[in-house]
Motif scaffolding. Sequence first.
Motif, PDB file in Angstrom:
ATOM      1  N   ARG A 232       0.793  -1.230   0.000  1.00 32.35           N
ATOM      2  CA  ARG A 232       0.000   0.000   0.000  1.00 32.35           C
ATOM      3  C   ARG A 232       0.823   1.276   0.000  1.00 32.35           C
TER       4      ARG A 232
ATOM      5  N   ASN B 116      -4.390   8.895  -5.278  1.00 27.39           N
ATOM      6  CA  ASN B 116      -3.101   8.661  -4.622  1.00 27.39           C
ATOM      7  C   ASN B 116      -2.379   9.949  -4.273  1.00 27.39           C
TER       8      ASN B 116
ATOM      9  N   THR C  44       1.004   6.608  -2.020  1.00 29.06           N
ATOM     10  CA  THR C  44       0.066   5.569  -1.649  1.00 29.06           C
ATOM     11  C   THR C  44      -0.177   4.756  -2.912  1.00 29.06           C
TER      12      THR C  44
ATOM     13  N   THR D   5      -3.196   3.201  -4.097  1.00 27.06           N
ATOM     14  CA  THR D   5      -4.627   2.945  -4.182  1.00 27.06           C
ATOM     15  C   THR D   5      -5.040   2.748  -5.634  1.00 27.06           C
TER      16      THR D   5
ATOM     17  N   ASP E 205      -7.354   4.346  -9.914  1.00 24.62           N
ATOM     18  CA  ASP E 205      -6.896   5.732  -9.853  1.00 24.62           C
ATOM     19  C   ASP E 205      -7.067   6.350 -11.233  1.00 24.62           C
TER      20      ASP E 205
END
Length: 163
Positions: A41, A64, A119, A121, A124
């Motif tokens: 992560r 992100n 990050t 994530t 996106d």
Amino acid sequence: MSEEPGESREPCIVRAADGWTGESDDGSRWKRLGRLAGGDRLGCTLEELLPGHDPLPYHYHTANEEALYVLDGRGALRTPAGEFDVGAGDYVSFPVGEAGAHTVENASDVPLRYLAVSTMTEPDVVVYPDEGTLCVNAGAAPGRPRGEFTLRRSFSLSDGTDV
């Protein structure tokens, strides 16, 4: 690489001698430290830009957060607030959304080395305002190899057509 809560594991130490994980046509190179160390992560990439080069066009992420920590050299950082000189020891955070838009260029005559942290994530959407495009990434976070994405498509901001 997910671990069960409370489960211990040996640390995965990435060494300088491990070499680079990628190189661009201009000779700039990078090492995906977060991935090599087993991170899920949180991404961290060591980047080395040759003089006069920039790694990515001016962009921002909708999912992100990113940050930059300069190790060696000097760079020209562009954000919505203007252009700024950055050098060894400088840290800059780029929040999610338009306020976090950025690019950095090596405007010196020596290599610029920095850590890019983010990050990881997904999905996106990465927006490139100067180019008038956006890129939708799903199945893997930005910075992962292209083969890991289940969806990676770019669109024009003006009319929504594929680019």
